[in-house]
Write a protein that holds these residues in place. Structure first.
Motif, PDB file in Angstrom:
ATOM      1  N   GLN A   9      39.893  43.155  42.277  1.00  0.00           N
ATOM      2  CA  GLN A   9      38.854  42.142  42.485  1.00  0.00           C
ATOM      3  C   GLN A   9      37.594  42.772  43.074  1.00  0.00           C
ATOM      4  OE1 GLN A   9      39.678  39.099  45.449  1.00  0.00           O
ATOM      5  NE2 GLN A   9      38.556  37.582  44.225  1.00  0.00           N
TER       6      GLN A   9
ATOM      7  N   ARG B  65      36.937  36.277  40.223  1.00  0.00           N
ATOM      8  CA  ARG B  65      37.776  35.251  40.854  1.00  0.00           C
ATOM      9  C   ARG B  65      38.904  34.753  39.951  1.00  0.00           C
ATOM     10  NH1 ARG B  65      35.516  32.515  45.548  1.00  0.00           N
ATOM     11  NH2 ARG B  65      33.628  33.641  46.121  1.00  0.00           N
ATOM     12  N   ARG B  66      38.898  35.225  38.713  1.00  0.00           N
ATOM     13  CA  ARG B  66      39.947  34.814  37.771  1.00  0.00           C
ATOM     14  C   ARG B  66      40.072  35.886  36.688  1.00  0.00           C
ATOM     15  NH1 ARG B  66      42.386  29.855  36.718  1.00  0.00           N
ATOM     16  NH2 ARG B  66      43.171  29.668  34.614  1.00  0.00           N
TER      17      ARG B  66
ATOM     18  N   GLN C  69      33.845  42.782  41.645  1.00  0.00           N
ATOM     19  CA  GLN C  69      32.754  42.188  42.427  1.00  0.00           C
ATOM     20  C   GLN C  69      31.615  43.167  42.642  1.00  0.00           C
ATOM     21  OE1 GLN C  69      35.045  40.961  45.861  1.00  0.00           O
ATOM     22  NE2 GLN C  69      35.048  38.820  45.216  1.00  0.00           N
TER      23      GLN C  69
END
Length: 135
Positions: free
Chosen positions: A51, A67-68, A55
């Motif tokens: 993640q 986030r997914r 990001q």
């Protein structure tokens, strides 16, 4: 004396792994499956690292968001007749930090003795896959 013998025996039975991790494209389904027990891989820390890579913009994957996401990465381990890993190969997904992480995970699986595939008569590459997902 007994403790020293135990350490020597433990060192003798620990499979070795190569230092280098190769990244390549392959038809991963053509390789026999690397059998392991059910492992908690990836764990929460590993998913968080993926993640963070997304990001920061260091890595991106088509159709995936920080986030997914659901990212499958295949890896191969070449085993020799003694059960040692002589080569680790990770699928080229265009994200070197993640490829290296998967290679280290594969090396750790071998190092910890979690490979359940019997040592082959001649060097053979076995493959498996890790799915990093956050939903």
């Amino acid at each position: 004396m007994t403790m020293m013998f135990g350490l020597v025996v433990a060192a003798f039975f620990n499979p070795t792994v190569p230092e280098n991790i190769d990244v390549a494209e392959a038809n991963w389904n053509n390789y026999p499956r690397l059998e392991t027990p059910t492992l908690a891989i990836p764990n929460g820390e590993m998913v968080t690292r993926v993640q963070r890579l997304m990001q920061s913009g260091e890595c991106s994957f088509e159709g995936q968001r920080p986030r997914r996401f659901s990212i499958d990465i295949s890896y191969g381990v070449q085993l020799d007749s003694a059960g040692n890993a002589t080569r680790i190969i990770v699928e080229d997904v265009g994200c070197r930090p993640l490829e290296l992480m998967v290679g280290r995970i594969a090396a750790d699986i071998v190092r910890r003795g979690w490979v359940r595939t019997a040592p082959p008569a001649r060097p053979t590459i076995y493959a498996n896959r890790i799915n990093f997902n956050l939903s």
